[in-house]
Design a protein around this motif. Structure first.
Motif, PDB file in Angstrom:
ATOM      1  N   LYS B  71       0.826  -1.222   0.000  1.00 52.85           N
ATOM      2  CA  LYS B  71       0.000   0.000   0.000  1.00 52.85           C
ATOM      3  C   LYS B  71       0.857   1.268   0.000  1.00 52.85           C
ATOM      4  O   LYS B  71       0.403   2.335  -0.421  1.00 52.85           O
ATOM      5  CB  LYS B  71      -0.892   0.019   1.251  1.00 52.85           C
ATOM      6  N   ASN B  72       2.063   1.175   0.516  1.00 55.24           N
ATOM      7  CA  ASN B  72       2.964   2.335   0.649  1.00 55.24           C
ATOM      8  C   ASN B  72       4.313   1.971   0.023  1.00 55.24           C
ATOM      9  O   ASN B  72       5.283   1.693   0.735  1.00 55.24           O
ATOM     10  CB  ASN B  72       3.162   2.675   2.138  1.00 55.24           C
ATOM     11  N   PRO B  73       4.384   1.976  -1.302  1.00 54.06           N
ATOM     12  CA  PRO B  73       5.588   1.447  -1.960  1.00 54.06           C
ATOM     13  C   PRO B  73       6.870   2.231  -1.666  1.00 54.06           C
ATOM     14  O   PRO B  73       7.961   1.684  -1.828  1.00 54.06           O
ATOM     15  CB  PRO B  73       5.237   1.482  -3.448  1.00 54.06           C
ATOM     16  N   ASN B  74       6.766   3.475  -1.214  1.00 55.86           N
ATOM     17  CA  ASN B  74       7.968   4.212  -0.813  1.00 55.86           C
ATOM     18  C   ASN B  74       8.389   3.901   0.617  1.00 55.86           C
ATOM     19  O   ASN B  74       9.411   4.401   1.081  1.00 55.86           O
ATOM     20  CB  ASN B  74       7.733   5.729  -0.894  1.00 55.86           C
ATOM     21  N   GLY B  75       7.573   3.135   1.341  1.00 54.46           N
ATOM     22  CA  GLY B  75       7.782   2.919   2.768  1.00 54.46           C
ATOM     23  C   GLY B  75       6.970   3.930   3.561  1.00 54.46           C
ATOM     24  O   GLY B  75       6.213   4.731   2.984  1.00 54.46           O
ATOM     25  N   GLY B  76       7.146   3.887   4.882  1.00 55.67           N
ATOM     26  CA  GLY B  76       6.425   4.833   5.729  1.00 55.67           C
ATOM     27  C   GLY B  76       6.460   4.411   7.183  1.00 55.67           C
ATOM     28  O   GLY B  76       6.930   3.316   7.528  1.00 55.67           O
ATOM     29  N   MET B  77       5.948   5.296   8.034  1.00 55.44           N
ATOM     30  CA  MET B  77       5.912   4.999   9.472  1.00 55.44           C
ATOM     31  C   MET B  77       4.902   3.871   9.712  1.00 55.44           C
ATOM     32  O   MET B  77       3.748   3.985   9.304  1.00 55.44           O
ATOM     33  CB  MET B  77       5.530   6.253  10.250  1.00 55.44           C
ATOM     34  N   HIS B  78       5.355   2.833  10.348  1.00 50.87           N
ATOM     35  CA  HIS B  78       4.533   1.620  10.504  1.00 50.87           C
ATOM     36  C   HIS B  78       3.887   1.520  11.879  1.00 50.87           C
ATOM     37  O   HIS B  78       2.716   1.180  12.001  1.00 50.87           O
ATOM     38  CB  HIS B  78       5.414   0.398  10.230  1.00 50.87           C
ATOM     39  N   HIS B  79       4.641   1.753  12.943  1.00 53.95           N
ATOM     40  CA  HIS B  79       4.045   1.743  14.288  1.00 53.95           C
ATOM     41  C   HIS B  79       4.911   2.533  15.270  1.00 53.95           C
ATOM     42  O   HIS B  79       6.055   2.874  14.972  1.00 53.95           O
ATOM     43  CB  HIS B  79       3.806   0.305  14.797  1.00 53.95           C
ATOM     44  N   ILE B  80       4.300   2.814  16.428  1.00 60.75           N
ATOM     45  CA  ILE B  80       5.038   3.400  17.565  1.00 60.75           C
ATOM     46  C   ILE B  80       4.999   2.379  18.683  1.00 60.75           C
ATOM     47  O   ILE B  80       3.932   1.799  18.950  1.00 60.75           O
ATOM     48  CB  ILE B  80       4.350   4.667  18.132  1.00 60.75           C
ATOM     49  N   CYS B  81       6.119   2.187  19.342  1.00 60.42           N
ATOM     50  CA  CYS B  81       6.156   1.274  20.487  1.00 60.42           C
ATOM     51  C   CYS B  81       6.337   2.067  21.774  1.00 60.42           C
ATOM     52  O   CYS B  81       7.327   2.793  21.932  1.00 60.42           O
ATOM     53  CB  CYS B  81       7.296   0.277  20.327  1.00 60.42           C
ATOM     54  N   TYR B  82       5.344   1.935  22.659  1.00 57.41           N
ATOM     55  CA  TYR B  82       5.394   2.570  23.976  1.00 57.41           C
ATOM     56  C   TYR B  82       5.723   1.516  25.035  1.00 57.41           C
ATOM     57  O   TYR B  82       5.219   0.391  24.981  1.00 57.41           O
ATOM     58  CB  TYR B  82       4.035   3.180  24.333  1.00 57.41           C
ATOM     59  N   GLU B  83       6.497   1.913  26.007  1.00 58.42           N
ATOM     60  CA  GLU B  83       6.827   0.999  27.107  1.00 58.42           C
ATOM     61  C   GLU B  83       5.743   1.052  28.186  1.00 58.42           C
ATOM     62  O   GLU B  83       5.173   2.119  28.439  1.00 58.42           O
ATOM     63  CB  GLU B  83       8.183   1.385  27.715  1.00 58.42           C
ATOM     64  N   VAL B  84       5.478  -0.097  28.770  1.00 59.98           N
ATOM     65  CA  VAL B  84       4.576  -0.176  29.926  1.00 59.98           C
ATOM     66  C   VAL B  84       5.264  -1.011  31.005  1.00 59.98           C
ATOM     67  O   VAL B  84       6.126  -1.835  30.712  1.00 59.98           O
ATOM     68  CB  VAL B  84       3.196  -0.806  29.573  1.00 59.98           C
ATOM     69  N   ASP B  85       4.860  -0.791  32.251  1.00 59.71           N
ATOM     70  CA  ASP B  85       5.478  -1.536  33.353  1.00 59.71           C
ATOM     71  C   ASP B  85       4.973  -2.977  33.394  1.00 59.71           C
ATOM     72  O   ASP B  85       5.725  -3.901  33.662  1.00 59.71           O
ATOM     73  CB  ASP B  85       5.133  -0.873  34.698  1.00 59.71           C
ATOM     74  N   ASP B  86       3.673  -3.149  33.176  1.00 63.62           N
ATOM     75  CA  ASP B  86       3.072  -4.480  33.302  1.00 63.62           C
ATOM     76  C   ASP B  86       2.095  -4.660  32.147  1.00 63.62           C
ATOM     77  O   ASP B  86       1.038  -4.012  32.098  1.00 63.62           O
ATOM     78  CB  ASP B  86       2.357  -4.598  34.650  1.00 63.62           C
TER      79      ASP B  86
END
Lengths: 134, 134
Positions: B71-86
């Motif tokens: 869908k995004n042949p040039n690439g792109g931002m895929h996800h954000i990873c947030y840290e959680v304690d539990d």
């Protein structure tokens, strides 16, 4: 050249929903809404321990994020902002390497009152990159 | 609930170009390539002072990022990873609030060897969110 990630910007189609998602559901700390008519957006900052998420909502006619929202009606990640020490040195190095700067190549004053430039997404893996001098 | 931004993931259609963009043009520090066959990706980490960018390239058939790149042949931002304690506390709070977790709702071991979950983008402003227990 790249320093810290200053913020990750997410364009949102509904600011009430966005504030509820980040403020209540995800339990993060939000700034008050801030209208930036000269940038065509209303912003809410999500403060995280090491960086910020910037929620962007269109303000006024011809908002620069409206076409993105037309293509992505649920919203989505809009750009990443990286800090640089000297924006003119960064710009000249990028231009010498063949990268394209959006607009006329002159830094503008960004949402945080500091000089910013945007780089062409096609030169950077489909990702819109903002550089901010800090 | 949300802690640090652990990483921002960018899906890329060409890893050589991606390494050149971030390593040479933008002058950032890159990790060696790492094949993660159990996740269907090859990753390169861009180390920044306050967080990381994860460059993701498909590995093998059925890579989870292939449809994004289609869908995004040039690439792109895929996800954000947030840290959680539990991660189980976070999951149960999100489910109670009506949010949807991708897959069967059980944490998997992620690319960093820690338990992760992905949240449904439609519940979070069109943004794919990874939660990682740190």
């Amino acid at each position: 050249m790249l320093g810290r990630v200053n913020h990750i910007a997410i364009a949102v189609p509904d600011l009430d929903v966005a504030e509820k998602s980040y403020g209540e559901t995800l339990g993060a700390k939000l700034s008050p809404r801030q209208d930036l008519p000269e940038h065509g957006v209303t912003v809410v900052f999500v403060t995280l321990p090491n960086t910020k998420v910037e929620l962007l909502y269109p303000l006024g006619a011809g908002s620069p994020i409206q076409s993105f929202l037309d293509k992505n009606p649920n919203g989505g990640m809009h750009h990443i902002c990286y800090e640089v020490d000297d924006i003119l040195v960064a710009r000249d190095k990028l231009l010498a390497g063949g990268a394209r700067i959006l607009g006329d190549g002159a830094p503008k004053i960004g949402a945080h009152g500091k000089p910013v430039l945007f780089l062409h997404p096609k030169d950077f893996l489909g990702t819109l990159i903002e550089l901010e001098q800090v």
